[in-house]
Design a protein around this motif. Structure first.
Motif, short mmCIF file in Angstrom:
data_model
loop_
_atom_site.label_atom_id
_atom_site.label_comp_id
_atom_site.label_asym_id
_atom_site.label_seq_id
_atom_site.Cartn_x
_atom_site.Cartn_y
_atom_site.Cartn_z
N THR A 181 5.42 -30.35 -58.03
CA THR A 181 6.75 -30.84 -58.37
C THR A 181 6.88 -32.32 -58.02
N THR A 182 6.33 -32.71 -56.88
CA THR A 182 6.50 -34.07 -56.38
C THR A 182 5.23 -34.87 -56.61
N LEU A 183 5.33 -35.92 -57.39
CA LEU A 183 4.17 -36.77 -57.63
C LEU A 183 4.34 -38.14 -56.98
N LYS A 184 5.56 -38.50 -56.66
CA LYS A 184 5.83 -39.77 -55.98
C LYS A 184 6.64 -39.47 -54.72
N PRO A 185 6.50 -40.29 -53.67
CA PRO A 185 7.30 -40.05 -52.48
C PRO A 185 8.80 -40.13 -52.79
N GLU A 186 9.55 -39.23 -52.21
CA GLU A 186 11.00 -39.27 -52.29
C GLU A 186 11.51 -39.40 -50.87
N ILE A 187 12.38 -40.36 -50.62
CA ILE A 187 12.81 -40.61 -49.26
C ILE A 187 14.31 -40.38 -49.12
N GLY A 188 14.66 -39.42 -48.27
CA GLY A 188 16.05 -39.15 -47.98
C GLY A 188 16.45 -39.80 -46.67
N LYS A 189 17.63 -40.38 -46.62
CA LYS A 189 18.08 -41.02 -45.38
C LYS A 189 19.24 -40.25 -44.79
N LEU A 190 19.07 -39.81 -43.55
CA LEU A 190 20.15 -39.14 -42.83
C LEU A 190 20.87 -40.20 -42.00
N MET A 191 22.16 -40.36 -42.24
CA MET A 191 22.93 -41.37 -41.51
C MET A 191 23.93 -40.66 -40.60
N TYR A 192 23.80 -40.89 -39.31
CA TYR A 192 24.63 -40.21 -38.32
C TYR A 192 25.88 -41.01 -37.98
N LYS A 193 26.83 -40.33 -37.35
CA LYS A 193 28.12 -40.96 -37.05
C LYS A 193 28.00 -42.16 -36.11
N ASP A 194 26.95 -42.15 -35.26
CA ASP A 194 26.75 -43.29 -34.36
C ASP A 194 25.89 -44.37 -35.03
N HIS A 195 25.77 -44.28 -36.37
CA HIS A 195 25.04 -45.25 -37.21
C HIS A 195 23.53 -45.15 -37.11
N LYS A 196 23.06 -44.14 -36.40
CA LYS A 196 21.62 -43.89 -36.36
C LYS A 196 21.18 -43.43 -37.75
N GLN A 197 20.04 -43.97 -38.22
CA GLN A 197 19.49 -43.55 -39.51
C GLN A 197 18.12 -42.92 -39.30
N ILE A 198 17.90 -41.81 -39.96
CA ILE A 198 16.59 -41.16 -39.90
C ILE A 198 16.11 -40.96 -41.33
N SER A 199 14.93 -41.46 -41.62
CA SER A 199 14.39 -41.32 -42.98
C SER A 199 13.37 -40.18 -43.02
N VAL A 200 13.47 -39.38 -44.07
CA VAL A 200 12.57 -38.23 -44.24
C VAL A 200 11.88 -38.38 -45.60
N ALA A 201 10.55 -38.35 -45.59
CA ALA A 201 9.79 -38.53 -46.83
C ALA A 201 9.23 -37.20 -47.31
N ASP A 202 9.56 -36.86 -48.55
CA ASP A 202 8.93 -35.73 -49.21
C ASP A 202 7.74 -36.30 -49.96
N LEU A 203 6.55 -35.91 -49.56
CA LEU A 203 5.33 -36.52 -50.09
C LEU A 203 4.70 -35.62 -51.15
N PRO A 204 3.82 -36.19 -51.97
CA PRO A 204 3.17 -35.36 -53.00
C PRO A 204 2.52 -34.13 -52.40
N GLY A 205 2.66 -32.99 -53.08
CA GLY A 205 2.19 -31.70 -52.58
C GLY A 205 0.73 -31.69 -52.19
N LEU A 206 0.47 -31.16 -51.00
CA LEU A 206 -0.90 -31.07 -50.50
C LEU A 206 -1.57 -29.83 -51.08
N ILE A 207 -2.86 -29.93 -51.36
CA ILE A 207 -3.59 -28.74 -51.80
C ILE A 207 -4.83 -28.56 -50.93
N GLU A 208 -5.39 -27.37 -50.97
CA GLU A 208 -6.61 -27.13 -50.19
C GLU A 208 -7.70 -28.07 -50.67
N GLY A 209 -8.38 -28.69 -49.71
CA GLY A 209 -9.44 -29.63 -50.07
C GLY A 209 -8.94 -31.05 -50.23
N ALA A 210 -7.69 -31.31 -49.81
CA ALA A 210 -7.13 -32.66 -49.98
C ALA A 210 -7.94 -33.70 -49.21
#
Length: 370
Positions: A181-210
């Motif tokens: 499903t994922t061929l390019k990185p998708e990056i979601g940013k979680l922004m907290y009330k104290d202005h802290k930001q955390i970025s989460v990257a969904d990376l291209p799917g891993l397969i056996e033998g990568a």
């Protein structure tokens, strides 16, 4: 529980993670022999870490990918000391390693404002050079993004990584029921009330033998290197990549993921990791979760369930094991809290280590002066 006030999501359709540029320091200005005048030095070229910059933005804004420092002014009767040429700054994202074409590291941009000199300007003409100026340094450099997110989602196709990121970020990426499903990185940013930001990257799917570069292979694993922590995602009911490949239980998937990372670079498995057990809305999910938790607590006792080539050298110990259902929203808020807690703990630990090093250095210098 930590509350999120706003969550941003960004999909990088044509993500750029490395860039090759030509840089040239400015030439020095001519000296003035009859009056002993000195030409201005040429401007330097710097790479500077700036907020909200991406390599793609540099590429789009500077299609020729050439950067030069300003030339130093010639010495003249009016101004015996010529003005220095203007420095050229290449604004780049935090998390970039700057190298020469042959791989020599020039510097890292670890925080906003960090600077790396990549091409020094030439000297202005003076008495020491018979008033002739020198040219600036020139070379090709590479900007390689080493950190793309705080957390990297690690999981086999259809583990529900994209759905999970959607649930955490209220985003709507295209999600389909097929292997890659994922061929390019998708990056979601979680922004907290104290202005802290955390970025989460969904990376291209891993397969056996990568690790031997099958599928997205090394591209995926290179991105994993560039995250502070790992967020493993497995289907509680296990998965089968294709009809010809064997079925893997959730425990088998965890160990196979660990093994793939280990075979590529053993340092990867020393990163802090959390485990998300997804699809808890499926039948028998609770029983399967209990079985997985028991297996994770005593992995050696269950190693006979795995083929020899799937047994990692070291079993991972997860900071948190969080059951969720990305499709119903179950466990998502708890997962966000665990993510925040894990990253805050790591930051506190890093800060403590820096303070201890400084204290140790002070003690050492004090003893030297006694």
């Amino acid at each position: 529980m930590v509350q999120l006030s706003r969550i941003c999501f960004r999909k990088y359709g044509n993500f750029v993670d490395n860039l090759r540029l030509y840089v040239h320091g400015g030439s020095g200005g001519m000296g003035l022999p009859r009056l002993g005048g000195q030409g201005g030095n040429g401007g330097d070229v710097w790479v500077v870490a700036a907020k909200n910059m991406t390599l793609k933005r540099i590429k789009d804004k500077h299609p020729k990918k050439r950067f030069a420092g300003g030339a130093g002014a010639n010495s003249s009767v009016r101004s015996l000391k010529g003005e220095r040429g203007k420095d050229q700054e290449i604004l780049a994202p935090v998390g970039v390693t700057v190298t020469t074409d042959d791989g020599k590291i020039l510097g890292d941009l670890n925080a906003e404002g960090d600077r790396v000199l990549v091409a020094k300007g030439g000297h202005g003409g003076s008495l020491y050079s018979t008033f002739k100026p020198s040219k600036g340094q020139f070379q090709h450099i590479r900007l390689d993004l080493k950190l793309i997110a705080d957390l990297g989602l690690v999981g086999f196709p259809n583990a529900g990584k994209s759905s999970l990121l959607t649930a955490m970020s209220n985003a709507t990426p295209q999600i389909a029921n097929y292997a890659f499903t994922t061929l390019k990185p998708e990056i979601g940013k979680l922004m907290y009330k104290d202005h802290k930001q955390i970025s989460v990257a969904d990376l291209p799917g891993l397969i056996e033998g990568a690790h031997i570069n099958k599928g997205m292979g090394h591209k995926f694993l290179k991105h994993v290197e560039r995250t502070k922590q790992l967020l493993f995602v497995v289907d509680v009911c296990g998965f089968q990549l294709a009809s010809k490949t064997p079925f893997r239980s959730a425990f088998g998937a965890v160990q196979l993921l660990t093994k793939e990372l280990e075979l590529y670079n053993e340092e990867l498995v020393s990163k802090p990791a959390l485990l998300v057990v997804n699809k808890m809305d499926l039948p028998d999910a609770e029983d399967k979760l209990a079985q997985l938790q028991e297996q994770l607590q005593n992995p050696d006792e269950f190693s006979d369930l795995l083929p020899d080539n799937m047994i990692p050298k070291n079993y991972l110990t997860f900071r948190h094991v969080v059951p969720v259902s990305a499709s119903t929203g179950f466990g998502i808020e708890h997962l966000k809290s665990c993510i925040r807690k894990s990253l805050d703990e790591e930051d506190a630990s890093a800060t403590k280590a820096i303070h201890q090093d400084k204290l140790q250095a002070l003690r050492y210098h004090s003893q030297e002066h006694l």
